[in-house]
Design a protein around this motif. Structure first.
Motif, PDB file in Angstrom:
ATOM      1  N   SER A 155       0.856  -1.187   0.000  1.00  0.00           N
ATOM      2  CA  SER A 155       0.000   0.000   0.000  1.00  0.00           C
ATOM      3  C   SER A 155       0.890   1.235   0.000  1.00  0.00           C
ATOM      4  CB  SER A 155      -0.904   0.004   1.230  1.00  0.00           C
ATOM      5  OG  SER A 155      -0.133  -0.003   2.397  1.00  0.00           O
ATOM      6  N   GLY A 156       0.994   1.856  -1.124  1.00  0.00           N
ATOM      7  CA  GLY A 156       1.816   3.063  -1.188  1.00  0.00           C
ATOM      8  C   GLY A 156       2.584   3.154  -2.486  1.00  0.00           C
ATOM      9  N   LYS A 157       3.360   4.223  -2.600  1.00  0.00           N
ATOM     10  CA  LYS A 157       4.129   4.436  -3.815  1.00  0.00           C
ATOM     11  C   LYS A 157       5.542   3.880  -3.681  1.00  0.00           C
ATOM     12  CE  LYS A 157       5.734   9.052  -2.723  1.00  0.00           C
ATOM     13  NZ  LYS A 157       5.939  10.384  -3.237  1.00  0.00           N
ATOM     14  N   ARG A 186       9.405   3.540  -3.324  1.00  0.00           N
ATOM     15  CA  ARG A 186      10.385   4.307  -2.568  1.00  0.00           C
ATOM     16  C   ARG A 186      11.752   3.678  -2.767  1.00  0.00           C
ATOM     17  NH1 ARG A 186       7.648   5.216   3.329  1.00  0.00           N
ATOM     18  NH2 ARG A 186       5.712   6.091   2.582  1.00  0.00           N
TER      19      ARG A 186
END
Length: 115
Positions: A74-76, A78
């Protein structure tokens, strides 16, 4: 009243060692490094993003850290930074130098304040 912040020259002079030390504990992305720097050391050691990322790129060019893009569930994406074996060697060397340096500075400060 004196400022509680360290001078930018002092922070810059030891930022490499601090970053290498943090990454020696665990891999981190840039924001984690910034937060850790602010949370540790009584919150006194802070640098800006505009200072951190050029440092990370240089440490990567030196071969002291590696970076790999990761996409959490869940997320972009990195970029996660890890300490290399050479980075660990440099960190240990610099930590030893820092111990000797601060011991010398403390001795000078004590001698001058007592005289």
């Amino acid at each position: 009243m004196a400022s509680k912040e360290f001078s930018s020259d002092l922070v810059r002079s030891c930022a490499d060692m601090v970053i290498l030390t943090l990454l020696g504990e665990k891999p981190m992305h840039g924001y984690d490094i910034l937060v850790s720097m602010g949370d540790l050391g009584d919150g006194q050691f802070r640098i800006k993003q505009g200072t951190l990322y050029p440092l990370l790129y240089r440490l990567e060019r030196e071969g002291w850290i590696t970076a790999k893009w990761q996409e959490p569930p869940s997320g972009k994406k990195r970029k996660v930074y890890r300490l290399t074996a050479e980075g660990k060697r440099i960190q240990q060397q610099r930590a030893g130098q820092w111990q000797r340096f601060t011991k010398s500075i403390n001795a000078i400060m004590k001698d001058c304040s007592n005289g």
